[in-house]
Design a protein around this motif. Structure first.
Motif, PDB file in Angstrom:
ATOM      1  N   ALA A  57      -4.898   0.965  11.465  1.00  0.00           N
ATOM      2  CA  ALA A  57      -3.472   1.208  11.213  1.00  0.00           C
ATOM      3  C   ALA A  57      -3.137   0.975   9.744  1.00  0.00           C
ATOM      4  N   GLU A  58      -3.677  -0.072   9.150  1.00  0.00           N
ATOM      5  CA  GLU A  58      -3.437  -0.348   7.726  1.00  0.00           C
ATOM      6  C   GLU A  58      -4.038   0.741   6.848  1.00  0.00           C
ATOM      7  N   GLY A  59      -5.231   1.214   7.209  1.00  0.00           N
ATOM      8  CA  GLY A  59      -5.856   2.305   6.463  1.00  0.00           C
ATOM      9  C   GLY A  59      -5.027   3.572   6.514  1.00  0.00           C
ATOM     10  N   ASN A  60      -4.507   3.923   7.687  1.00  0.00           N
ATOM     11  CA  ASN A  60      -3.652   5.110   7.816  1.00  0.00           C
ATOM     12  C   ASN A  60      -2.368   4.955   7.000  1.00  0.00           C
ATOM     13  N   ARG A  61      -1.767   3.760   7.021  1.00  0.00           N
ATOM     14  CA  ARG A  61      -0.551   3.529   6.247  1.00  0.00           C
ATOM     15  C   ARG A  61      -0.802   3.716   4.756  1.00  0.00           C
ATOM     16  N   ARG A  62      -1.916   3.153   4.256  1.00  0.00           N
ATOM     17  CA  ARG A  62      -2.254   3.301   2.827  1.00  0.00           C
ATOM     18  C   ARG A  62      -2.577   4.749   2.477  1.00  0.00           C
ATOM     19  N   LEU A  63      -3.251   5.447   3.371  1.00  0.00           N
ATOM     20  CA  LEU A  63      -3.587   6.847   3.127  1.00  0.00           C
ATOM     21  C   LEU A  63      -2.319   7.692   3.010  1.00  0.00           C
ATOM     22  N   GLN A  64      -1.359   7.458   3.896  1.00  0.00           N
ATOM     23  CA  GLN A  64      -0.100   8.205   3.839  1.00  0.00           C
ATOM     24  C   GLN A  64       0.679   7.866   2.565  1.00  0.00           C
ATOM     25  N   ALA A  65       0.695   6.601   2.174  1.00  0.00           N
ATOM     26  CA  ALA A  65       1.403   6.202   0.950  1.00  0.00           C
ATOM     27  C   ALA A  65       0.763   6.850  -0.268  1.00  0.00           C
ATOM     28  N   ASN A  66      -0.565   6.878  -0.316  1.00  0.00           N
ATOM     29  CA  ASN A  66      -1.265   7.509  -1.442  1.00  0.00           C
ATOM     30  C   ASN A  66      -1.015   9.010  -1.452  1.00  0.00           C
ATOM     31  N   GLN A  67      -0.949   9.595  -0.288  1.00  0.00           N
ATOM     32  CA  GLN A  67      -0.706  11.044  -0.202  1.00  0.00           C
ATOM     33  C   GLN A  67       0.670  11.377  -0.758  1.00  0.00           C
ATOM     34  N   LEU A  68       1.699  10.539  -0.432  1.00  0.00           N
ATOM     35  CA  LEU A  68       3.045  10.764  -0.952  1.00  0.00           C
ATOM     36  C   LEU A  68       3.081  10.637  -2.470  1.00  0.00           C
ATOM     37  N   VAL A  69       2.401   9.634  -3.002  1.00  0.00           N
ATOM     38  CA  VAL A  69       2.354   9.447  -4.455  1.00  0.00           C
ATOM     39  C   VAL A  69       1.630  10.614  -5.102  1.00  0.00           C
ATOM     40  N   SER A  70       0.517  11.038  -4.498  1.00  0.00           N
ATOM     41  CA  SER A  70      -0.261  12.159  -5.030  1.00  0.00           C
ATOM     42  C   SER A  70       0.557  13.444  -5.008  1.00  0.00           C
ATOM     43  N   ASP A  71       1.318  13.678  -3.902  1.00  0.00           N
ATOM     44  CA  ASP A  71       2.159  14.881  -3.820  1.00  0.00           C
ATOM     45  C   ASP A  71       3.242  14.863  -4.890  1.00  0.00           C
ATOM     46  N   ALA A  72       3.839  13.719  -5.158  1.00  0.00           N
ATOM     47  CA  ALA A  72       4.883  13.619  -6.175  1.00  0.00           C
ATOM     48  C   ALA A  72       4.312  13.890  -7.563  1.00  0.00           C
ATOM     49  N   LYS A  73       3.136  13.361  -7.855  1.00  0.00           N
ATOM     50  CA  LYS A  73       2.499  13.607  -9.157  1.00  0.00           C
ATOM     51  C   LYS A  73       2.180  15.088  -9.313  1.00  0.00           C
ATOM     52  N   THR A  74       1.649  15.696  -8.269  1.00  0.00           N
ATOM     53  CA  THR A  74       1.298  17.107  -8.324  1.00  0.00           C
ATOM     54  C   THR A  74       2.538  17.963  -8.548  1.00  0.00           C
ATOM     55  N   LYS A  75       3.625  17.632  -7.884  1.00  0.00           N
ATOM     56  CA  LYS A  75       4.874  18.386  -8.040  1.00  0.00           C
ATOM     57  C   LYS A  75       5.402  18.273  -9.467  1.00  0.00           C
TER      58      LYS A  75
END
Length: 148
Positions: free
Chosen positions: A113-131
């Motif tokens: 569960a902690e791994g999934n939470r961190r993965l989703q948080a990193n994905q959001l940060v990565s999407d914002a940087k890409t945008k």
């Protein structure tokens, strides 16, 4: 590693004398002193607790006195011709045991569960940087330096 020069070798080098090859330098290597003791017992330790199984302590004291043979024994003035050294060494060792119960059946879902939470948080940060990068490139690609 410490290196010390032999007094005979120093005197010989000042006077220009030749000494055999093995008299030129003396090397001193200081090795650690390791003492081992074993404890064989059975104890009951609660989860997260620590228990002292055994300990050992040592103390040593030494005194060395050096001096000129006859002049060192003269009352009063003898202190000028002798040297006294006192050394004291103390050491201690302990053996402890600590217990921590790990139940993998309870731990694995929490880790996943902690791994999934961190993965989703990193994905959001990565999407914002890409945008942000895409917006910058779309505004600035194809423009000359004069138009900026």
């Amino acid at each position: 590693m410490a290196t010390k020069v032999c007094i005979r070798c120093l005197f010989a080098s000042i006077c220009g004398l030749a000494l055999p090859g093995n008299w030129s330098l003396a090397q001193t290597v200081q090795l650690p002193t390791i003492d081992v003791f074993n404890v064989q017992t059975t104890v009951i330790v609660p989860d997260g607790g620590t228990m002292l199984l055994g300990s050992i302590g040592q103390s040593a004291m030494s005194e060395v006195m050096r001096g000129v043979p006859l002049l060192g024994n003269v009352p009063g003035a003898g202190r000028l011709f002798r040297n006294r050294g006192i050394g004291n060494e103390t050491s201690a060792g302990t053996a402890t045991v600590s217990a921590q119960i790990i139940r993998m059946s309870e731990l694995e879902p929490n880790i996943l569960a902690e791994g999934n939470r961190r993965l989703q948080a990193n994905q959001l940060v990565s999407d914002a940087k890409t945008k942000r990068r895409a917006d910058f490139l779309s505004r600035n690609v194809g423009q000359s330096k004069k138009s900026r």
